[in-house]
Write a protein that holds these residues in place. Structure first.
Motif, short mmCIF file in Angstrom:
data_model
loop_
_atom_site.label_atom_id
_atom_site.label_comp_id
_atom_site.label_asym_id
_atom_site.label_seq_id
_atom_site.Cartn_x
_atom_site.Cartn_y
_atom_site.Cartn_z
N GLN A 1 0.83 -1.21 0.00
CA GLN A 1 0.00 0.00 0.00
C GLN A 1 0.86 1.26 0.00
OE1 GLN A 1 -3.11 0.29 -0.41
NE2 GLN A 1 -3.97 -1.71 0.00
N ASP A 2 2.11 1.13 -0.42
CA ASP A 2 3.01 2.27 -0.31
C ASP A 2 3.11 3.10 -1.58
OD1 ASP A 2 4.25 0.17 -1.63
OD2 ASP A 2 6.27 0.81 -1.02
N SER A 3 2.35 2.76 -2.60
CA SER A 3 2.46 3.53 -3.84
C SER A 3 1.09 3.78 -4.48
CB SER A 3 3.36 2.78 -4.83
OG SER A 3 2.83 1.48 -5.10
N ARG A 4 0.06 3.85 -3.66
CA ARG A 4 -1.28 4.10 -4.17
C ARG A 4 -1.72 5.50 -3.77
NH1 ARG A 4 -5.32 -0.40 -2.48
NH2 ARG A 4 -6.49 0.65 -4.09
N ARG A 5 -2.74 5.99 -4.44
CA ARG A 5 -3.23 7.33 -4.12
C ARG A 5 -3.77 7.41 -2.70
NH1 ARG A 5 -5.19 6.69 -9.58
NH2 ARG A 5 -4.23 8.20 -10.99
N VAL A 6 -4.28 6.29 -2.19
CA VAL A 6 -4.88 6.30 -0.86
C VAL A 6 -3.83 6.22 0.25
CG1 VAL A 6 -5.10 3.78 -0.63
CG2 VAL A 6 -6.78 5.28 0.48
N THR A 7 -2.58 5.97 -0.10
CA THR A 7 -1.56 5.66 0.90
C THR A 7 -1.43 6.75 1.95
OG1 THR A 7 -0.31 4.29 -0.64
CG2 THR A 7 0.86 5.12 1.28
N GLN A 8 -1.31 8.00 1.54
CA GLN A 8 -1.10 9.07 2.50
C GLN A 8 -2.29 9.22 3.44
OE1 GLN A 8 1.77 10.58 3.04
NE2 GLN A 8 0.84 11.60 4.79
N THR A 9 -3.49 9.07 2.92
CA THR A 9 -4.69 9.14 3.76
C THR A 9 -4.70 7.99 4.76
OG1 THR A 9 -5.91 10.19 1.97
CG2 THR A 9 -7.21 9.23 3.76
N LEU A 10 -4.38 6.80 4.29
CA LEU A 10 -4.33 5.62 5.16
C LEU A 10 -3.25 5.79 6.22
CD1 LEU A 10 -5.29 2.73 5.75
CD2 LEU A 10 -3.71 1.92 3.97
N ARG A 11 -2.10 6.28 5.81
CA ARG A 11 -1.00 6.51 6.75
C ARG A 11 -1.41 7.48 7.85
NH1 ARG A 11 3.44 10.16 7.35
NH2 ARG A 11 5.43 9.09 7.86
N GLN A 12 -2.03 8.59 7.48
CA GLN A 12 -2.43 9.58 8.47
C GLN A 12 -3.53 9.05 9.38
OE1 GLN A 12 -0.55 12.44 8.62
NE2 GLN A 12 -1.49 12.44 10.66
N PHE A 13 -4.44 8.26 8.81
CA PHE A 13 -5.50 7.64 9.61
C PHE A 13 -4.90 6.79 10.73
CE2 PHE A 13 -7.91 3.64 10.23
CZ PHE A 13 -9.08 4.15 10.77
N LEU A 14 -3.86 6.03 10.42
CA LEU A 14 -3.22 5.18 11.43
C LEU A 14 -2.43 6.00 12.43
CD1 LEU A 14 -2.01 2.30 9.08
CD2 LEU A 14 -3.86 2.17 10.76
N LEU A 15 -1.67 6.97 11.96
CA LEU A 15 -0.82 7.76 12.86
C LEU A 15 -1.64 8.66 13.79
CD1 LEU A 15 2.09 8.73 10.45
CD2 LEU A 15 2.19 7.15 12.39
N ASP A 16 -2.86 8.97 13.43
CA ASP A 16 -3.72 9.79 14.30
C ASP A 16 -4.24 9.00 15.50
OD1 ASP A 16 -3.41 12.06 12.79
OD2 ASP A 16 -5.30 11.84 11.70
N LEU A 17 -4.11 7.68 15.46
CA LEU A 17 -4.58 6.85 16.56
C LEU A 17 -3.52 6.78 17.66
CD1 LEU A 17 -5.97 3.82 14.49
CD2 LEU A 17 -7.34 5.60 15.62
N PRO A 18 -3.93 6.59 18.93
CA PRO A 18 -2.95 6.28 19.97
C PRO A 18 -2.17 5.02 19.60
CG PRO A 18 -5.10 6.79 20.93
CD PRO A 18 -5.30 6.67 19.45
N THR A 19 -0.95 4.89 20.10
CA THR A 19 -0.05 3.83 19.62
C THR A 19 -0.67 2.44 19.74
OG1 THR A 19 1.88 5.16 20.19
CG2 THR A 19 2.22 2.79 19.92
N HIS A 20 -1.21 2.11 20.90
CA HIS A 20 -1.77 0.76 21.06
C HIS A 20 -2.96 0.54 20.14
CE1 HIS A 20 -3.96 -2.59 23.08
NE2 HIS A 20 -2.74 -3.09 23.10
N ALA A 21 -3.83 1.54 20.03
CA ALA A 21 -4.98 1.44 19.14
C ALA A 21 -4.54 1.31 17.69
CB ALA A 21 -5.89 2.65 19.32
#
Length: 412
Positions: A96-116
């Protein structure tokens, strides 16, 4: 014993174990995607969690320290830089590192607390969980309409089988290249634990890495003594991986012999520990169908040769002889799954009757449903501790599959 990893047998008193309590990843299983995710059925999560909690409690009641995979990873990702690096590597491993959705997906995950965030990566990210920016939505709309696959990030339902992504051998471990794509990402969790968790960082030699070409999985790796291993040549572990791992193991440890046991390459016999496990100093469980009608099976013995870069390899077919010689025993006892009855053996092997977890010499944890095999073990003087596995077993793994021992007391 201050080593974070210390495994010199399959049977030494278990001191520390790594588990993963199943979570929402099981609820992201659907009939359409079972085969791709290596499942035959869909476990009922609530019951599977209750069974897993009871399994963990049995271990604690016998003095075992229980660690959980998600907690260790969360503790390892102690800085923003590590969090970002982990997410980037996980997305790359998920393709998933070269798709248009990647940056959105990345930010979605990083916005969560670490354990979540870790639990979400394990559970998978559904397409309906993320709102794409308008430009991405327009660009992807037609493609999404044609592709009804529901995930941007696949779930990892096999994670509760912690035995496979990495395996402790001596004071080190293999961080495994998994055979099937569905499980490839799992060993990345252990890579971050041993690289960055304060309990493990810079203290654990690696005998095989997940970046290697050939696959190897922990269910095929059995530590028989402080000098001898058995490894299955199976559906998921290749001969090339075994030879490469053994070469590095011999060069960096006290191990001197690896017994490569060839087993049928099938889903039913996916790993060596589904058909053969060590339960006492001289006792083993075995599924009778891994040997021919004459009781023979192919065993390739790799031995360390001082001054030589590669091991010596010899071919044997008498398993009992190989085990006696390797362990210096006058005799060994092979206890057949299902008592050797062809129907009971096939049924109980499918339900992990041979997948025993030894927590001390002659003391094992098994599923209660394998009553024929359990009785045969008791008749041979083995103490059998039964746990429920009606839902956990739907993933085709038993107590050994669900546990990654990190520390055992020495017995040899």
């Amino acid at each position: 014993m201050d080593e974070p990893i210390h495994i010199t047998s399959e049977i030494g008193k278990l001191k520390t174990v790594l588990l993963h309590r199943p979570g929402e990843e099981l609820e992201n299983l659907t009939p359409d995607y079972l085969t791709d995710l290596l499942f035959d059925d869909i476990p009922y999560l609530k019951v599977a969690q209750a069974e897993h909690d009871a399994f963990a409690e049995v271990l604690r009641n016998h003095g075992v320290e229980v660690l959980y995979l998600d907690q260790l990873v969360a503790e390892a990702l102690s800085t923003d830089q590590l969090r970002e690096q982990f997410v980037d590597e996980m997305l790359a491993a998920s393709k998933q590192d070269s798709r248009r959705v990647t940056q959105t997906l990345r930010q979605f995950l990083l916005d969560l607390p670490t354990h979540a965030m870790i639990r979400k990566i394990m559970a998978g990210v559904r397409k309906d969980e993320i709102t794409l920016p308008p430009d991405q939505h327009q660009q992807l709309h037609n493609m999404i309409e044609k592709n009804h696959y529901p995930f941007y990030l696949d779930p990892m339902p096999n994670l509760y089988f912690t035995r496979d992504p990495a395996a402790a051998i001596g004071n080190g471990l293999t961080v495994n290249k998994m055979h099937w794509t569905a499980r490839r990402r799992e060993s990345l969790f252990m890579r971050y634990i041993i690289d960055h968790h304060p309990r493990f960082a810079n203290r654990v030699p690696v005998w095989y890495n997940r970046t290697e070409k050939f696959s190897i999985e922990g269910g095929d790796e059995l530590v028989l003594s402080d000098k001898v291993m058995a490894i299955g040549v199976s559906e998921r572990t290749t001969a090339e991986a075994i030879e490469k791992m053994a070469t590095k193991l011999f060069a960096g440890s006290n191990f001197k012999k690896v017994i490569a046991m060839e087993i049928p390459k099938s889903h039913a016999f996916m790993h060596l520990d589904t058909v053969f496990t060590m339960i006492d100093r001289d006792k083993f469980t075995i599924h009778p169908e891994i040997r021919d009608r004459g009781g023979k099976m192919n065993c390739f013995v790799l031995e360390k040769v001082e001054g030589q870069p590669f091991p010596r390899i010899t071919h044997e077919t008498d398993l009992e002889h190989v085990l006696r010689v390797a362990l210096g025993l006058p005799s060994v006892t092979l206890i057949e799954c299902g008592g050797g009855d062809p129907i009971a053996a096939a049924r109980e092997q499918w339900n992990d009757g041979s997948n025993t977890l030894a927590i001390a010499p002659g003391v094992v944890v098994t599923y209660d449903r394998n009553y024929v095999t359990n009785q045969k073990l008791r008749e041979q003087g083995i103490q059998v501790i039964e746990v429920a596995g009606a839902e956990l077993g739907r993933g085709r793994g038993g107590p050994r599959c669900m546990s990654m021992p990190l520390v055992r007391e020495d017995v040899f």
